[in-house]
Design an enzyme around this catalytic site. Structure first.
Site, PDB file in Angstrom:
ATOM      1  N   ASP A 118     -34.215 -66.987  14.601  1.00  0.00           N
ATOM      2  CA  ASP A 118     -33.029 -67.525  13.967  1.00  0.00           C
ATOM      3  C   ASP A 118     -33.419 -68.491  12.846  1.00  0.00           C
ATOM      4  O   ASP A 118     -34.356 -69.283  12.987  1.00  0.00           O
ATOM      5  CB  ASP A 118     -32.200 -68.263  15.023  1.00  0.00           C
ATOM      6  CG  ASP A 118     -30.877 -68.763  14.510  1.00  0.00           C
ATOM      7  OD1 ASP A 118     -30.076 -67.943  14.030  1.00  0.00           O
ATOM      8  OD2 ASP A 118     -30.632 -69.988  14.590  1.00  0.00           O
ATOM      9  N   GLU A 120     -51.659 -61.953  20.847  1.00  0.00           N
ATOM     10  CA  GLU A 120     -52.322 -61.939  22.150  1.00  0.00           C
ATOM     11  C   GLU A 120     -51.639 -60.973  23.124  1.00  0.00           C
ATOM     12  O   GLU A 120     -52.166 -60.702  24.203  1.00  0.00           O
ATOM     13  CB  GLU A 120     -52.313 -63.344  22.759  1.00  0.00           C
ATOM     14  CG  GLU A 120     -53.090 -64.377  21.947  1.00  0.00           C
ATOM     15  CD  GLU A 120     -52.893 -65.778  22.502  1.00  0.00           C
ATOM     16  OE1 GLU A 120     -52.468 -65.887  23.680  1.00  0.00           O
ATOM     17  OE2 GLU A 120     -53.149 -66.749  21.765  1.00  0.00           O
TER      18      GLU A 120
END
Length: 523
Positions: A207, A260
């Site tokens: 956002d 990751e």
């Protein structure tokens, strides 16, 4: 299996995915309180699989006082009881994956709720404290705020607290901006990312991805500045509230965490007019995708739509472009294109244009039903934009009315209760999922066909477009690599079809002519 539903978890599944935005409050209610929830979404996964979408984007369902319907987050690592609990979220993710649908969720890093534990601690701690350093607390200029910044929602961007200091909020006063120079803020974001990634989410929609960073000294803004998300910005005017260079450090931090977790992604809400500035957000070490909203802001005019497409492709650079026609913040495109039968015809035409383009596509819940914006009575309006502007701005409630599922009168199967959080129009009976599902000429059937063809036909391969010559008020492009041809007619008269075999059209063809307000796919 869809052609682009790649089984390899490390593959870039999002590059050509069809995402479906679920405005959680308005999709489906499982407990009869008139507000949509996580179990409601889970109950409709079969419908979403039938529609053929690859992934969901869920708007905020976190703990919140709901001053801005969840975008004022009090706890980013818990579910608000209005929507369910963490167990309900886990069931939703597991079942969605069982249906072959990815789940992405909102991330709100620019601000918190004023009820967040951090902000409450900041109020109690006083000026100069480490607690206040997580936000923008400043002394005023006498009785005036620290600078002249205004809120996107209207009024000043500063609110005074009892000890005399002021805090910054680029949106509602209940949404204080976080200070990204604070290490606490960065550490907490990483914790939030890992919390949801470890629960199996496939990505995030960021956002206000062009926000967060603020310029040193918080200089006054040009009074002519208008937040791009609130209106057209004069390109000569620099708005210090947004698109500051340090915001890219935040996106690189997010990207390092996502890297990751193989197969996870982030898309940013980026209200930046400049194509060059936009491209900086989708560099290889930042966001995977970025909304630029040019297609959503284009009039139903072939030249305007073509310019929006060409600029979007240019701005995306080496990243996949991201397309959308509607979301929870803009007027629904059936209404933007003229409402009524005209708006529906044009919305059908633009659905095929959008789904013909290379890159990722975001559909907004209800657009596949042809829902228009709703003119709500003043008593029903809840958007802070409406209230902050004293009623001068209608706000965004009109595009957030709940989805109609079945039956001939409100609440159209959205809830077992008698009322909905925003009232539903009595005339929506013909627009329900039930009414459209078996009708081959319905908007829903068009979307189902288009999404299926897009995901299975080799003509949709390739990432570049080639434009054809076309009559005024029309265009035609071909997907290089796959060969799909898409033609659009925005004039009031039929035009000749390009050569090729018709795959799908938004309106019945008139022999070898493409009718007004229509589009077609050919190979």
């Amino acid at each position: 299996m869809r052609r682009n539903a790649r089984p390899d978890a490390t593959a870039a599944w999002w590059q050509d995915a069809v995402f479906y935005q679920v405005y959680v409050r308005s999709f489906a209610d499982s407990d009869g309180d008139g507000v949509g929830d996580l179990e409601g979404i889970r109950a409709k996964l079969g419908y979403l699989e039938l529609l053929g979408v690859d992934a969901l984007w869920l708007t905020p369902f976190f703990r919140s006082p709901m001053a801005d319907h969840g975008y004022d987050v009090a706890d980013p690592r818990d579910v608000d009881p209005l929507f369910g609990d963490l167990a309900a979220f886990d069931r939703l993710v597991e079942d969605a994956h069982g249906h072959g649908i990815k789940v992405t969720i909102d991330l709100v890093p620019n601000h918190t709720s004023d009820q967040h534990a951090w902000f409450q601690a900041a109020l109690a701690a006083g000026a100069g404290s480490p607690e206040r350093a997580r936000y923008y607390f400043r002394d005023g200029r006498g009785s005036e705020p620290p600078n002249n910044w205004t809120s996107v929602f209207g009024g000043p961007a500063w609110t005074r607290v009892p000890d005399g200091q002021w805090y910054l909020h680029l949106f509602a006063p209940q949404q204080p901006d976080l200070n990204w120079e604070s290490s606490d803020v960065r550490v907490d974001l990483v914790e939030t990312l890992r919390f949801w990634l470890d629960r199996g989410v496939d990505g995030f929609r960021i956002d206000v991805a062009h926000g967060m960073a603020k310029p040193e000294g918080l200089p006054d803004m040009d009074p002519a500045a208008v937040a791009v998300m609130a209106g057209e910005q004069n390109p000569e005017v620099v708005d210090p509230r947004f698109d500051n260079e340090a915001v890219h450090d935040v996106h690189r931090l997010i990207r390092r965490v996502l890297d990751e977790y193989p197969g996870r992604m982030a898309v940013g809400e980026i209200w930046v007019d400049s194509d060059e500035r936009f491209a900086r957000y989708v560099r290889p070490d930042e966001l995977h995708l970025g909304f630029n909203f040019k297609l959503a802001r284009a009039d139903f005019d072939a030249d305007a739509v073509r310019r929006a497409i060409e600029r979007s492709l240019l701005a995306a650079g080496s990243a996949p472009p991201t397309w959308t026609l509607s979301n929870h913040d803009v007027v629904r495109h059936v209404t933007r294109y003229g409402d009524g039968a005209e708006g529906v015809r044009r919305a059908r035409a633009m659905a095929l244009v959008e789904l013909a383009l290379p890159g990722a596509v975001y559909l907004y819940n209800g657009e596949e039903l042809g829902l228009p914006n709703v003119e709500l009575p003043d008593w029903a309006r809840q958007d802070p934009v409406y209230h902050r502007s004293g009623g001068a701005e209608e706000g965004r409630d009109g595009c957030r009315v709940p989805v109609p599922w079945e039956g001939v009168e409100p609440p159209f199967g959205f809830t077992t209760g008698s009322s909905t959080w925003l009232p539903m129009p009595a005339e929506w009976g013909p627009l329900t999922v039930e009414a459209q599902l078996e009708d081959p000429g319905s908007m829903l059937s068009l979307y189902r066909q288009a999404v299926e063809i897009r995901g299975s036909h080799p003509a949709f391969d390739g990432t570049e477009l080639e434009w054809y010559g076309a009559p005024p008020g029309c265009f035609a492009f071909r997907r290089k690599g796959g060969g799909l041809i898409c033609a659009l007619n925005t004039t009031a008269a039929p035009v000749p079809l390009p050569p090729g075999e018709v795959l799908l059209s938004s309106a019945p063809l008139e022999g070898t002519l493409l009718p007004p307000d229509a589009s077609v796919w050919l190979v």
